[in-house]
Design a protein around this motif. Structure first.
Motif: not given
Length: 136
Positions: A7, A9, A14, A30, A96, A116, A120, A123
């Protein structure tokens, strides 16, 4: 061999992975994007991964979202550094939100629910589970 999902970002990636029989998806970690190549090189020294699944960010009308260009860059990095591992893109809409809902229902305290990094990772697990369900 395992399957690994990301995932992506710009602040965190993640990561989830299957067991070797590809039955169960588990959150792995993560990682900040700048460390992902070194992280994967270390991981791949001890584990075999047959495929990468990368969340594809889309708008509700199925067009690419604003973060799609960042994900494309990430896929390019994966392809360049791990050319032997095929990459599949999978629609990541709602992962998410689903991760946040899962965490909320888990009974965790408020501080952990707002983590967070945990969102992640979960997710990525949801993304990987979705991929596993589609191939059956």
């Amino acid at each position: 061999m395992r399957v690994m999902a990301f995932d992506y970002g710009t602040k965190r990636i993640g990561i989830a992975v299957t067991d070797p029989l590809q039955i169960i998806a588990t959150g792995l970690d993560t990682i900040h994007p700048q460390y992902i190549v070194d992280y994967l090189k270390t991981y791949l020294q001890t584990e075999q991964v047959e495929r990468f699944i990368v969340g594809e960010p889309k708008q509700m009308d199925n067009t690419p979202s604003q973060s799609a260009m960042h994900v494309k860059g990430f896929v390019t990095i994966l392809t360049k550094n791990f050319p032997q591992i095929p990459i599949e893109m999978l629609d990541e809409r709602f992962t998410s939100k689903m991760a946040s809902a899962t965490i909320a229902q888990s009974g965790m305290n408020k501080k952990n629910r707002q983590n967070k990094e945990l969102v992640d990772t979960i997710s990525a697990v949801i993304l990987l589970q979705s991929w596993m369900e589609k191939r059956v």
